[in-house]
Design a protein around this motif. Structure first.
Motif, PDB file in Angstrom:
ATOM      1  N   LEU A  35     -22.172 -15.004 -29.903  1.00 29.95           N
ATOM      2  CA  LEU A  35     -21.449 -14.858 -31.152  1.00 29.95           C
ATOM      3  C   LEU A  35     -20.946 -13.433 -31.316  1.00 29.95           C
ATOM      4  N   SER A  36     -19.898 -13.279 -32.111  1.00 27.86           N
ATOM      5  CA  SER A  36     -19.386 -11.945 -32.417  1.00 27.86           C
ATOM      6  C   SER A  36     -20.248 -11.321 -33.507  1.00 27.86           C
ATOM      7  N   PRO A  37     -20.164  -9.991 -33.716  1.00 27.56           N
ATOM      8  CA  PRO A  37     -20.962  -9.352 -34.767  1.00 27.56           C
ATOM      9  C   PRO A  37     -20.736  -9.957 -36.145  1.00 27.56           C
ATOM     10  N   VAL A  38     -19.480 -10.276 -36.476  1.00 31.10           N
ATOM     11  CA  VAL A  38     -19.207 -10.882 -37.789  1.00 31.10           C
ATOM     12  C   VAL A  38     -19.838 -12.260 -37.879  1.00 31.10           C
ATOM     13  N   GLN A  39     -19.766 -13.032 -36.809  1.00 35.21           N
ATOM     14  CA  GLN A  39     -20.361 -14.368 -36.816  1.00 35.21           C
ATOM     15  C   GLN A  39     -21.879 -14.303 -36.955  1.00 35.21           C
ATOM     16  N   VAL A  40     -22.500 -13.371 -36.254  1.00 37.09           N
ATOM     17  CA  VAL A  40     -23.953 -13.206 -36.357  1.00 37.09           C
ATOM     18  C   VAL A  40     -24.334 -12.865 -37.794  1.00 37.09           C
ATOM     19  N   VAL A  75     -22.915  -5.349 -55.572  1.00 42.13           N
ATOM     20  CA  VAL A  75     -22.977  -4.004 -54.989  1.00 42.13           C
ATOM     21  C   VAL A  75     -24.202  -3.885 -54.084  1.00 42.13           C
ATOM     22  N   ALA A  76     -25.351  -4.358 -54.572  1.00 39.55           N
ATOM     23  CA  ALA A  76     -26.575  -4.299 -53.764  1.00 39.55           C
ATOM     24  C   ALA A  76     -26.429  -5.125 -52.493  1.00 39.55           C
ATOM     25  N   ALA A  77     -25.774  -6.285 -52.592  1.00 36.38           N
ATOM     26  CA  ALA A  77     -25.586  -7.141 -51.417  1.00 36.38           C
ATOM     27  C   ALA A  77     -24.709  -6.462 -50.374  1.00 36.38           C
ATOM     28  N   PHE A  78     -23.733  -5.713 -50.825  1.00 36.32           N
ATOM     29  CA  PHE A  78     -22.864  -5.021 -49.874  1.00 36.32           C
ATOM     30  C   PHE A  78     -23.629  -3.948 -49.101  1.00 36.32           C
ATOM     31  N   PHE A  79     -24.343  -3.080 -49.830  1.00 36.38           N
ATOM     32  CA  PHE A  79     -25.007  -1.950 -49.188  1.00 36.38           C
ATOM     33  C   PHE A  79     -26.330  -2.316 -48.518  1.00 36.38           C
ATOM     34  N   CYS A  80     -27.006  -3.363 -49.029  1.00 37.26           N
ATOM     35  CA  CYS A  80     -28.331  -3.687 -48.508  1.00 37.26           C
ATOM     36  C   CYS A  80     -28.316  -4.855 -47.528  1.00 37.26           C
ATOM     37  N   ASN A  81     -27.220  -5.600 -47.489  1.00 38.99           N
ATOM     38  CA  ASN A  81     -27.173  -6.774 -46.627  1.00 38.99           C
ATOM     39  C   ASN A  81     -25.908  -6.826 -45.773  1.00 38.99           C
ATOM     40  N   ALA A  82     -24.779  -7.074 -46.393  1.00 40.76           N
ATOM     41  CA  ALA A  82     -23.555  -7.318 -45.631  1.00 40.76           C
ATOM     42  C   ALA A  82     -23.191  -6.157 -44.705  1.00 40.76           C
ATOM     43  N   LEU A  83     -23.138  -4.935 -45.257  1.00 36.02           N
ATOM     44  CA  LEU A  83     -22.736  -3.788 -44.438  1.00 36.02           C
ATOM     45  C   LEU A  83     -23.760  -3.447 -43.359  1.00 36.02           C
ATOM     46  N   PHE A  85     -26.195  -5.280 -42.043  1.00 30.33           N
ATOM     47  CA  PHE A  85     -26.317  -6.375 -41.084  1.00 30.33           C
ATOM     48  C   PHE A  85     -25.164  -6.330 -40.090  1.00 30.33           C
ATOM     49  N   GLY A  86     -23.947  -6.106 -40.604  1.00 29.24           N
ATOM     50  CA  GLY A  86     -22.786  -6.030 -39.724  1.00 29.24           C
ATOM     51  C   GLY A  86     -22.846  -4.837 -38.790  1.00 29.24           C
ATOM     52  N   LEU A  87     -23.271  -3.686 -39.317  1.00 27.87           N
ATOM     53  CA  LEU A  87     -23.348  -2.482 -38.487  1.00 27.87           C
ATOM     54  C   LEU A  87     -24.403  -2.615 -37.390  1.00 27.87           C
ATOM     55  N   PHE A  88     -25.516  -3.264 -37.702  1.00 28.21           N
ATOM     56  CA  PHE A  88     -26.520  -3.483 -36.669  1.00 28.21           C
ATOM     57  C   PHE A  88     -25.975  -4.367 -35.561  1.00 28.21           C
ATOM     58  N   SER A  89     -25.231  -5.399 -35.929  1.00 26.28           N
ATOM     59  CA  SER A  89     -24.669  -6.292 -34.915  1.00 26.28           C
ATOM     60  C   SER A  89     -23.638  -5.564 -34.063  1.00 26.28           C
ATOM     61  N   VAL A  90     -22.813  -4.735 -34.696  1.00 26.04           N
ATOM     62  CA  VAL A  90     -21.840  -3.950 -33.938  1.00 26.04           C
ATOM     63  C   VAL A  90     -22.559  -2.958 -33.022  1.00 26.04           C
ATOM     64  N   GLY A  91     -23.557  -2.274 -33.562  1.00 24.19           N
ATOM     65  CA  GLY A  91     -24.256  -1.254 -32.789  1.00 24.19           C
ATOM     66  C   GLY A  91     -25.004  -1.808 -31.602  1.00 24.19           C
ATOM     67  N   GLU A  92     -25.614  -2.978 -31.769  1.00 25.71           N
ATOM     68  CA  GLU A  92     -26.420  -3.532 -30.676  1.00 25.71           C
ATOM     69  C   GLU A  92     -25.575  -4.148 -29.565  1.00 25.71           C
ATOM     70  N   GLN A  93     -24.279  -4.089 -29.689  1.00 29.45           N
ATOM     71  CA  GLN A  93     -23.439  -4.458 -28.546  1.00 29.45           C
ATOM     72  C   GLN A  93     -23.593  -3.458 -27.417  1.00 29.45           C
TER      73      GLN A  93
END
Length: 324
Positions: A35-40, A75-83, A85-93
């Motif tokens: 899966l892509s980072p966004v999909q994960v 706001v909390a969902a953006f900074f504590c979850n969505a962002l 989570f996405g950055l971890f998936s991008v980084g672990e590539q």
């Protein structure tokens, strides 16, 4: 667990939480094989939401009400979850799962810096200031930009950005959401629901890639969403309610060890002495920044996370009522 002493039961729960949360980075790495980072990120948020929604319904609780509350949740969902989570998936590539777990342990260091910036941290004592400097020295040791084999890359920076995003999100949650009389399970469910919606907006950017249906990747993302996201959120707050934030905070020091161990055993990831030394330096620095804060301000936001575990202290009787 009848017949099990309270202290032993508490230790078992802390161990289970550390294993679940520390394994997050392993599951992300495996899920990225198909899966892509966004999909994960999207599947993780969606499955976590469904898991918590089931717990919400089982406990006969409802989602929070009111536009103002939902704006804070978004706001909390953006900074504590969505962002993050996405950055971890991008980084672990490009970054090993074990190293990702170690870099994630910088969250409490970012929390101190954010506190200084917004005025909630005033007059750092020498021990805490030394811990802050020592912690970031450990990060520098891990990155080793002076070496050709160092970790200075966009992937590693994305993971550090995720840790900083956690710190922002936890500070926001502590100020605007926690302790407002809303059941924790309601807040957690609503927050992951909002994160799912925010991540869905990113699907046109990186979520339309062809999915390579591989059992390993699918199993990994399901475990990531249900256990390492949904169940972990709920278990964390149950420990806080029963034992207080101080006891639950010990989990944060176990997460890098779990992520490194799983990465080495399951994925055969190499782990250099330099990175190991950096991990120790970071955790010592984190301990120094937390020690006096914990003693002087019992009702405060504590962030020992390694993703990550930040704990917001609240009146325990209120949390117990909210989670029953």
């Amino acid at each position: 667990m009848s017949g099990v002493p309270g202290s032993a039961y508490a230790g078992i729960r802390v161990g289970v939480l550390a294993l679940l949360w520390g394994s997050t980075f392993l599951w992300i790495k495996l899920a990225l094989d198909g899966l892509s980072p966004v999909q994960v990120t999207l599947v993780r948020c969606a499955l976590g939401t469904l898991t918590l929604a089931a717990l919400l319904l089982a406990g006969r609780r409802r989602l929070p009400q009111g536009g103002a509350t939902w704006r804070h949740i978004a706001v909390a969902a953006f900074f504590c979850n969505a962002l993050p989570f996405g950055l971890f998936s991008v980084g672990e590539q490009t970054v090993d799962s074990g190293v990702a777990g170690v870099l994630n342990a910088t969250t409490p260091l970012w929390s101190v810096l954010i506190g200084l910036a917004i005025g909630t941290e005033r007059g750092l004592r020498p021990v805490r200031l030394a811990g802050l400097l020592l912690g970031f020295a450990g990060v520098l040791l891990i990155f080793a930009p002076w070496q050709q084999s160092g970790l200075a890359s966009w992937g590693a920076l994305a993971i550090v950005g995720a840790a900083a995003s956690y710190a922002i999100g936890f500070a926001y949650m502590g100020h605007h959401l926690v302790g407002k009389g809303i059941p924790t399970i309601s807040l957690s469910t609503a927050q992951l629901l909002a994160a799912t919606g925010l991540t869905t907006l990113m699907v046109p950017v990186g979520g339309l890639d062809t999915v390579h249906v591989q059992p390993k990747a699918l199993i990994a993302v399901v475990v990531l969403g249900i256990f390492a996201t949904g169940i972990t959120f709920h278990l964390t707050y149950r420990i806080i309610a029963d034992e207080g934030a101080t006891n639950a905070a010990t989990v944060g020091y176990l997460l890098p060890v779990v992520s490194v161990g799983l990465g080495a055993v399951v994925l055969d990831e190499a782990f250099s002495l330099r990175v190991a030394a950096g991990m120790v330096v970071v955790l010592v620095g984190v301990g120094m920044t937390r020690r006096q804060k914990r003693a002087s301000a019992p009702n405060t936001t504590e962030t020992p996370e390694g993703s990550a575990l930040t704990i917001v202290e609240a009146p325990q009787h209120a949390e117990q009522d909210a989670l029953k």
